[in-house]
Motif scaffolding. Structure first.
Motif, PDB file in Angstrom:
ATOM      1  N   PRO A  34       0.840  -1.200   0.000  1.00 51.56           N
ATOM      2  CA  PRO A  34       0.000   0.000   0.000  1.00 51.56           C
ATOM      3  C   PRO A  34       0.879   1.256   0.000  1.00 51.56           C
ATOM      4  O   PRO A  34       2.027   1.226   0.471  1.00 51.56           O
ATOM      5  N   LYS A  35       0.360   2.352  -0.510  1.00 50.67           N
ATOM      6  CA  LYS A  35       1.142   3.578  -0.692  1.00 50.67           C
ATOM      7  C   LYS A  35       1.797   4.071   0.588  1.00 50.67           C
ATOM      8  O   LYS A  35       2.897   4.629   0.564  1.00 50.67           O
ATOM      9  N   ILE A  36       1.126   3.873   1.722  1.00 52.20           N
ATOM     10  CA  ILE A  36       1.655   4.401   2.970  1.00 52.20           C
ATOM     11  C   ILE A  36       3.005   3.783   3.320  1.00 52.20           C
ATOM     12  O   ILE A  36       3.809   4.374   4.046  1.00 52.20           O
ATOM     13  N   PHE A  37       3.317   2.607   2.756  1.00 45.33           N
ATOM     14  CA  PHE A  37       4.584   1.950   3.054  1.00 45.33           C
ATOM     15  C   PHE A  37       5.758   2.595   2.316  1.00 45.33           C
ATOM     16  O   PHE A  37       6.912   2.241   2.570  1.00 45.33           O
ATOM     17  N   ASN A  38       5.457   3.523   1.425  1.00 47.84           N
ATOM     18  CA  ASN A  38       6.509   4.296   0.769  1.00 47.84           C
ATOM     19  C   ASN A  38       6.821   5.579   1.521  1.00 47.84           C
ATOM     20  O   ASN A  38       7.776   6.285   1.196  1.00 47.84           O
ATOM     21  N   GLU A  39       6.015   5.892   2.541  1.00 47.37           N
ATOM     22  CA  GLU A  39       6.244   7.079   3.359  1.00 47.37           C
ATOM     23  C   GLU A  39       7.323   6.787   4.402  1.00 47.37           C
ATOM     24  O   GLU A  39       7.456   5.667   4.878  1.00 47.37           O
ATOM     25  N   ALA A  40       8.082   7.805   4.746  1.00 50.01           N
ATOM     26  CA  ALA A  40       9.079   7.666   5.811  1.00 50.01           C
ATOM     27  C   ALA A  40       8.361   7.648   7.154  1.00 50.01           C
ATOM     28  O   ALA A  40       7.662   8.597   7.506  1.00 50.01           O
ATOM     29  N   ARG A  41       8.528   6.549   7.893  1.00 53.19           N
ATOM     30  CA  ARG A  41       7.883   6.398   9.195  1.00 53.19           C
ATOM     31  C   ARG A  41       8.830   5.680  10.155  1.00 53.19           C
ATOM     32  O   ARG A  41       9.655   4.866   9.746  1.00 53.19           O
ATOM     33  N   GLY A  42       8.670   5.978  11.430  1.00 55.22           N
ATOM     34  CA  GLY A  42       9.389   5.240  12.454  1.00 55.22           C
ATOM     35  C   GLY A  42       8.656   3.948  12.762  1.00 55.22           C
ATOM     36  O   GLY A  42       7.437   3.858  12.594  1.00 55.22           O
ATOM     37  N   VAL A  43       9.386   2.936  13.230  1.00 54.23           N
ATOM     38  CA  VAL A  43       8.761   1.642  13.508  1.00 54.23           C
ATOM     39  C   VAL A  43       9.561   0.892  14.566  1.00 54.23           C
ATOM     40  O   VAL A  43      10.787   1.044  14.652  1.00 54.23           O
ATOM     41  N   PHE A  44       8.856   0.118  15.388  1.00 52.88           N
ATOM     42  CA  PHE A  44       9.490  -0.809  16.316  1.00 52.88           C
ATOM     43  C   PHE A  44       8.958  -2.209  16.034  1.00 52.88           C
ATOM     44  O   PHE A  44       7.755  -2.389  15.794  1.00 52.88           O
ATOM     45  N   ILE A  45       9.838  -3.187  16.076  1.00 48.92           N
ATOM     46  CA  ILE A  45       9.455  -4.590  15.948  1.00 48.92           C
ATOM     47  C   ILE A  45       9.718  -5.283  17.282  1.00 48.92           C
ATOM     48  O   ILE A  45      10.839  -5.243  17.804  1.00 48.92           O
ATOM     49  N   SER A  46       8.677  -5.908  17.835  1.00 47.09           N
ATOM     50  CA  SER A  46       8.797  -6.647  19.095  1.00 47.09           C
ATOM     51  C   SER A  46       8.468  -8.107  18.830  1.00 47.09           C
ATOM     52  O   SER A  46       7.483  -8.417  18.164  1.00 47.09           O
ATOM     53  N   LEU A  47       9.295  -8.992  19.361  1.00 45.75           N
ATOM     54  CA  LEU A  47       9.124 -10.420  19.170  1.00 45.75           C
ATOM     55  C   LEU A  47       8.918 -11.074  20.535  1.00 45.75           C
ATOM     56  O   LEU A  47       9.695 -10.827  21.469  1.00 45.75           O
ATOM     57  N   TYR A  48       7.875 -11.916  20.639  1.00 48.21           N
ATOM     58  CA  TYR A  48       7.520 -12.524  21.913  1.00 48.21           C
ATOM     59  C   TYR A  48       7.489 -14.045  21.810  1.00 48.21           C
ATOM     60  O   TYR A  48       6.980 -14.593  20.826  1.00 48.21           O
ATOM     61  N   GLU A  49       8.015 -14.696  22.830  1.00 47.50           N
ATOM     62  CA  GLU A  49       7.938 -16.144  22.915  1.00 47.50           C
ATOM     63  C   GLU A  49       6.498 -16.518  23.242  1.00 47.50           C
ATOM     64  O   GLU A  49       5.986 -16.194  24.313  1.00 47.50           O
ATOM     65  N   ASN A  50       5.823 -17.192  22.322  1.00 49.48           N
ATOM     66  CA  ASN A  50       4.382 -17.397  22.420  1.00 49.48           C
ATOM     67  C   ASN A  50       3.964 -18.124  23.688  1.00 49.48           C
ATOM     68  O   ASN A  50       2.996 -17.741  24.346  1.00 49.48           O
ATOM     69  N   ILE A  61      13.398   1.840  14.819  1.00 50.96           N
ATOM     70  CA  ILE A  61      13.933   3.033  14.167  1.00 50.96           C
ATOM     71  C   ILE A  61      12.934   4.142  14.460  1.00 50.96           C
ATOM     72  O   ILE A  61      11.898   4.243  13.801  1.00 50.96           O
ATOM     73  N   PRO A  62      13.167   4.951  15.478  1.00 50.13           N
ATOM     74  CA  PRO A  62      12.145   5.890  15.943  1.00 50.13           C
ATOM     75  C   PRO A  62      11.867   7.057  15.024  1.00 50.13           C
ATOM     76  O   PRO A  62      10.755   7.590  15.030  1.00 50.13           O
ATOM     77  N   GLU A  63      12.841   7.463  14.247  1.00 50.71           N
ATOM     78  CA  GLU A  63      12.649   8.641  13.408  1.00 50.71           C
ATOM     79  C   GLU A  63      12.313   8.236  11.974  1.00 50.71           C
ATOM     80  O   GLU A  63      12.727   7.185  11.494  1.00 50.71           O
ATOM     81  N   PRO A  64      11.568   9.086  11.269  1.00 49.80           N
ATOM     82  CA  PRO A  64      11.184   8.788   9.883  1.00 49.80           C
ATOM     83  C   PRO A  64      12.323   9.074   8.916  1.00 49.80           C
ATOM     84  O   PRO A  64      12.333  10.071   8.202  1.00 49.80           O
ATOM     85  N   VAL A  65      13.304   8.165   8.883  1.00 46.17           N
ATOM     86  CA  VAL A  65      14.507   8.390   8.082  1.00 46.17           C
ATOM     87  C   VAL A  65      14.532   7.546   6.810  1.00 46.17           C
ATOM     88  O   VAL A  65      15.454   7.678   6.003  1.00 46.17           O
ATOM     89  N   MET A  66      13.532   6.680   6.634  1.00 49.32           N
ATOM     90  CA  MET A  66      13.485   5.836   5.436  1.00 49.32           C
ATOM     91  C   MET A  66      12.046   5.385   5.216  1.00 49.32           C
ATOM     92  O   MET A  66      11.215   5.472   6.131  1.00 49.32           O
ATOM     93  N   PRO A  67      11.718   4.927   4.011  1.00 49.44           N
ATOM     94  CA  PRO A  67      10.361   4.419   3.768  1.00 49.44           C
ATOM     95  C   PRO A  67       9.996   3.324   4.752  1.00 49.44           C
ATOM     96  O   PRO A  67      10.846   2.525   5.148  1.00 49.44           O
ATOM     97  N   LEU A  68       8.735   3.261   5.122  1.00 46.88           N
ATOM     98  CA  LEU A  68       8.274   2.290   6.102  1.00 46.88           C
ATOM     99  C   LEU A  68       8.639   0.861   5.707  1.00 46.88           C
ATOM    100  O   LEU A  68       9.032   0.055   6.555  1.00 46.88           O
ATOM    101  N   LYS A  69       8.525   0.528   4.421  1.00 44.91           N
ATOM    102  CA  LYS A  69       8.836  -0.841   3.995  1.00 44.91           C
ATOM    103  C   LYS A  69      10.301  -1.184   4.246  1.00 44.91           C
ATOM    104  O   LYS A  69      10.633  -2.338   4.553  1.00 44.91           O
ATOM    105  N   ASP A  70      11.188  -0.199   4.133  1.00 40.92           N
ATOM    106  CA  ASP A  70      12.605  -0.442   4.408  1.00 40.92           C
ATOM    107  C   ASP A  70      12.875  -0.467   5.910  1.00 40.92           C
ATOM    108  O   ASP A  70      13.698  -1.250   6.391  1.00 40.92           O
ATOM    109  N   ALA A  71      12.181   0.401   6.648  1.00 38.30           N
ATOM    110  CA  ALA A  71      12.339   0.427   8.103  1.00 38.30           C
ATOM    111  C   ALA A  71      11.878  -0.884   8.727  1.00 38.30           C
ATOM    112  O   ALA A  71      12.488  -1.385   9.675  1.00 38.30           O
ATOM    113  N   LEU A  72      10.797  -1.453   8.190  1.00 38.62           N
ATOM    114  CA  LEU A  72      10.309  -2.745   8.687  1.00 38.62           C
ATOM    115  C   LEU A  72      11.385  -3.810   8.550  1.00 38.62           C
ATOM    116  O   LEU A  72      11.629  -4.592   9.469  1.00 38.62           O
ATOM    117  N   LYS A  73      12.026  -3.851   7.397  1.00 37.57           N
ATOM    118  CA  LYS A  73      13.036  -4.867   7.146  1.00 37.57           C
ATOM    119  C   LYS A  73      14.226  -4.704   8.076  1.00 37.57           C
ATOM    120  O   LYS A  73      14.677  -5.672   8.705  1.00 37.57           O
TER     121      LYS A  73
END
Length: 209
Positions: A34-50, A61-73
């Protein structure tokens, strides 16, 4: 702009695919997003033992320094294998991991003339905070203060501690404090249904900070 549940679901599923490929030794790039994933956004990934619902990795990555799709990776791989608090997650272990994705709004500087004005401009349970002073930087995700039943002053003190400063630095020095909000999407079980959460976990490390 907020993400829809469909877009949040996409973010979580793509994060899992990124990790599957990485742990299998192959690369993966998010496409047809989706288009919003091309916007620069901050993101956190948390992983939990189920089975225990315990944290297994969390980096963002707290600051919007890269497209969301790249920040996710970048954040996903870092949370899985580079969080210094944990051993790297294995390919088999990923099958037992719940994935949580926090999408951050752009940080906004809290402009004050007197440090006590920060108290008025904070909303516990809604605002995450970032503090900056010289080379010192720290971040707390939204609602961590609520989890620990902190007052606003305690929230600010713990923010300073997170940045490696004295707890009263927010009162004593000319710091910059920013607020932000977050949308959190999480699997109810590994590769299971994904929901938008109203609670947040302030548990992560900052990749770019």
């Amino acid at each position: 702009m907020k993400l829809s549940l469909e877009e949040g679901t996409f973010a979580v599923k793509e994060t899992r695919q990124i990790l599957k490929n990485y742990l299998n030794g192959t690369d993966y790039h998010i496409s047809d997003a989706p288009k919003i994933f091309n916007e620069a956004r901050g993101v956190f990934i948390s992983l939990y033992e189920n089975s225990k619902n315990t944290l297994r990795g969390c980096i963002g990555i707290p600051e919007p320094v890269m497209p969301l799709k790249d920040a996710l990776k970048e954040a996903a791989i870092s949370a899985a294998v580079h969080d210094p608090r944990f051993t790297p997650i294995t390919r088999d272990e990923l099958k037992k991991i719940d994935i949580e994705v926090s999408i951050l709004t752009h940080p906004k500087l809290l402009d004050v003339e007197n440090p006590m004005e920060y108290i008025k401009k904070m909303n516990i349970g809604k605002h995450g905070l970032i503090i900056e002073f010289g080379t010192y930087r720290g971040l707390l995700l939204p609602q961590i203060a609520k989890e620990y039943n902190w007052s606003k002053k305690q929230y600010l003190s713990n923010l300073c501690t997170k940045a490696g400063m004295h707890p009263t630095a927010w009162l004593e020095y000319d710091v910059n404090i920013y607020s932000f909000e977050a949308q959190v999407f999480r699997e109810l079980k590994p590769e299971g249904m994904i929901t938008e959460r109203l609670e947040f976990r302030g548990c992560g490390l900052d990749k770019k900070f």
